[in-house]
Design an enzyme around this catalytic site. Structure first.
Site, PDB file in Angstrom:
ATOM      1  N   PRO A   1       0.832  -1.215   0.000  1.00 44.25           N
ATOM      2  CA  PRO A   1       0.000   0.000   0.000  1.00 44.25           C
ATOM      3  C   PRO A   1       0.859   1.254   0.000  1.00 44.25           C
ATOM      4  O   PRO A   1       1.883   1.318   0.670  1.00 44.25           O
ATOM      5  CB  PRO A   1      -0.801  -0.132   1.300  1.00 44.25           C
ATOM      6  CG  PRO A   1      -0.791  -1.585   1.616  1.00 44.25           C
ATOM      7  CD  PRO A   1       0.517  -2.097   1.131  1.00 44.25           C
ATOM      8  N   GLU A   2       0.436   2.252  -0.764  1.00 47.62           N
ATOM      9  CA  GLU A   2       1.136   3.525  -0.803  1.00 47.62           C
ATOM     10  C   GLU A   2       0.283   4.574  -0.107  1.00 47.62           C
ATOM     11  O   GLU A   2      -0.737   4.251   0.500  1.00 47.62           O
ATOM     12  CB  GLU A   2       1.459   3.883  -2.261  1.00 47.62           C
ATOM     13  CG  GLU A   2       2.317   2.818  -2.943  1.00 47.62           C
ATOM     14  CD  GLU A   2       2.677   3.142  -4.382  1.00 47.62           C
ATOM     15  OE1 GLU A   2       2.787   4.339  -4.721  1.00 47.62           O
ATOM     16  OE2 GLU A   2       2.842   2.200  -5.184  1.00 47.62           O
TER      17      GLU A   2
ATOM     18  N   ARG B   1      21.169  14.680  -4.989  1.00 46.20           N
ATOM     19  CA  ARG B   1      21.216  13.232  -4.774  1.00 46.20           C
ATOM     20  C   ARG B   1      21.944  12.501  -5.908  1.00 46.20           C
ATOM     21  O   ARG B   1      22.486  11.433  -5.703  1.00 46.20           O
ATOM     22  CB  ARG B   1      19.792  12.696  -4.598  1.00 46.20           C
ATOM     23  CG  ARG B   1      19.697  11.279  -4.058  1.00 46.20           C
ATOM     24  CD  ARG B   1      20.428  11.121  -2.747  1.00 46.20           C
ATOM     25  NE  ARG B   1      19.987  12.001  -1.703  1.00 46.20           N
ATOM     26  CZ  ARG B   1      19.178  11.650  -0.717  1.00 46.20           C
ATOM     27  NH1 ARG B   1      18.693  10.425  -0.683  1.00 46.20           N
ATOM     28  NH2 ARG B   1      18.863  12.515   0.218  1.00 46.20           N
TER      29      ARG B   1
ATOM     30  N   HIS C   1      -5.927 -15.030   8.589  1.00 46.84           N
ATOM     31  CA  HIS C   1      -4.604 -14.520   8.946  1.00 46.84           C
ATOM     32  C   HIS C   1      -4.681 -13.434  10.016  1.00 46.84           C
ATOM     33  O   HIS C   1      -3.896 -12.487  10.014  1.00 46.84           O
ATOM     34  CB  HIS C   1      -3.897 -13.997   7.701  1.00 46.84           C
ATOM     35  CG  HIS C   1      -3.757 -15.035   6.619  1.00 46.84           C
ATOM     36  ND1 HIS C   1      -2.890 -16.094   6.723  1.00 46.84           N
ATOM     37  CD2 HIS C   1      -4.410 -15.170   5.423  1.00 46.84           C
ATOM     38  CE1 HIS C   1      -2.989 -16.839   5.638  1.00 46.84           C
ATOM     39  NE2 HIS C   1      -3.896 -16.316   4.843  1.00 46.84           N
TER      40      HIS C   1
ATOM     41  N   ARG D   1       1.102 -12.202   4.897  1.00 45.35           N
ATOM     42  CA  ARG D   1       2.542 -12.464   4.767  1.00 45.35           C
ATOM     43  C   ARG D   1       3.330 -12.103   6.025  1.00 45.35           C
ATOM     44  O   ARG D   1       4.520 -12.383   6.120  1.00 45.35           O
ATOM     45  CB  ARG D   1       3.092 -11.693   3.566  1.00 45.35           C
ATOM     46  CG  ARG D   1       2.425 -12.132   2.259  1.00 45.35           C
ATOM     47  CD  ARG D   1       2.849 -11.258   1.096  1.00 45.35           C
ATOM     48  NE  ARG D   1       2.155 -11.634  -0.127  1.00 45.35           N
ATOM     49  CZ  ARG D   1       2.179 -10.937  -1.257  1.00 45.35           C
ATOM     50  NH1 ARG D   1       2.859  -9.797  -1.307  1.00 45.35           N
ATOM     51  NH2 ARG D   1       1.529 -11.342  -2.323  1.00 45.35           N
TER      52      ARG D   1
END
Length: 292
Positions: free
Chosen positions: A2-3, A165, A99, A119
Site C-alpha cells: 500500500p502507498e 542526490r 490470517h 505475509r
C-alpha cells in the site's frame, strides 16, 4: 505494498470508527505481528484511549491517552501494513479471519479492531512520540520525510535535495528520507504525467520541472484517494473490507503493450530494482545519460 492513498483511506476509517475509544483488551495471535515491540502490547494498551488516527507516508499511528482531559499523549500505537497488512473494523461476533494477527476490543463493546496480515511483514508497535517537531511523530519514524500532502512538506527544500542526490528520478521518489508515501505505482503514474523517464538524472532537472513533477504526484494521489486507492487483489482493503478502484484509471502501471492514454504508443515494461517500471516510449524517451 500500500502507498500513501491506500494508507490514508485506512487512516480516515480509523479516525471515524476507532478514534476516541478506550481499549478493553488486546490479544496477540502471532508473535511476528509485534516483533518490534519491546513491551507487552496487551498490557500497555489496556485502559488506554486511542485519541486520533495519524499518518506520515505509509505509516499509521494512534496517540494513546489515559482518559478524558489527560495531558498530551507521550506514546502511540504505530502500525506499518507491510505487503499485505489490513486494519479492519469488525463486529465482535464475526468469524476470525484466516490470517488474524492481533485483536483489539473496546470498552463500549462496539466493533473491534483486527490486524490481519497474510505475509506477516507488517507490524504493530507502541512507541514514544518525539515532541520536538510541530507535529509529534513516533520516534521510530522520525527519519521519514513529510509526504507531499502534508503542510510540513517543503517543495523548495525537496528540489534542492533531489538535485544533490545524483540518482535516477524514480529512485529519488522512492527514497522515504526525501519524500514519503510514494511507491512503485504512483511514481510511474506521476512520471508519466510529467513526461519524465524513470532513469532521468536528478541533477539535470530544473526547479520548474521538479515543481511539475510534485504537482503530478499530488494530483495522482488526490485522484486515487477519491476512488478509495488502488486494489489489484484482496490484500488491500479499507477498514470495512472494501477495495478501491483507482486501478481502472491507471495510465501506465501494469499496462504493458496497451496503448498510451495520451499518444497511443504501446506501454513498455522495464526492469527496475527487482521490480518493474512502466512508461511510454514516445512521451517518456530514455535519456542519453540515464541513471538506472
Amino acid at each position: 505494498m500500500p502507498e500513501l492513498p491506500e494508507v490514508e483511506v485506512v487512516r480516515r476509517g480509523l479516525e471515524r470508527w476507532v478514534a476516541g475509544r478506550t481499549v478493553a483488551s488486546a490479544e496477540v495471535l502471532h508473535p511476528r505481528a509485534v516483533r518490534r515491540d519491546p513491551g507487552d502490547l496487551p498490557a500497555v494498551l489496556k485502559g488506554r484511549t486511542l485519541r486520533s488516527a495519524e499518518r506520515r507516508g505509509k505509516y499509521l499511528w494512534m496517540p494513546l491517552g489515559d482518559g478524558p482531559g489527560d495531558e498530551e499523549p507521550a506514546d502511540a500505537l504505530l502500525a506499518h501494513l507491510g505487503m499485505s497488512g489490513q486494519l479492519l473494523v469488525v463486529d465482535p461476533a464475526a468469524p476470525e479471519e484466516k490470517h488474524l494477527r492481533v485483536r483489539i476490543r473496546f470498552a463500549d463493546d462496539g466493533p473491534e479492531l483486527r490486524f490481519v496480515d497474510q505475509r506477516t511483514f507488517g507490524h504493530l508497535l507502541v512507541a514514544p512520540l518525539d515532541p520536538r517537531p510541530a507535529r509529534p511523530v513516533p520516534q521510530p519514524i522520525t527519519h521519514i520525510a513529510p509526504d507531499p500532502l502534508e503542510e510540513a512538506f517543503d517543495d523548495e527544500e525537496f528540489a534542492v535535495r533531489v538535485r544533490l542526490r545524483r540518482t535516477g528520478i524514480k529512485r529519488a521518489l522512492l527514497d522515504q528520507s526525501l519524500i514519503s508515501g510514494v511507491g512503485n505505482i504512483y511514481a510511474d503514474e506521476a512520471l508519466w504525467r510529467a513526461r519524465l523517464h524513470w532513469a532521468r538524472p536528478t541533477e539535470t532537472l530544473t526547479q520548474p520541472k521538479i515543481a511539475e513533477l510534485l504537482a503530478a504526484v499530488r494530483a495522482v494521489m488526490t485522484e486515487a484517494l477519491g476512488q478509495g486507492g488502488t486494489s489489484f487483489d484482496s490484500l488491500y482493503v479499507n477498514v470495512n473490507g472494501e477495495s478501491g478502484y483507482f486501478d481502472r484509471s491507471l495510465a501506465v502501471y501494469g499496462r504493458r503493450d496497451e496503448p498510451c492514454r495520451r499518444c497511443g504508443t504501446p506501454i513498455r515494461r522495464e526492469a527496475f530494482m527487482n521490480r518493474s517500471s512502466y512508461s511510454c516510449p514516445k512521451c517518456q524517451p530514455v535519456p542519453k545519460n540515464a541513471r538506472p
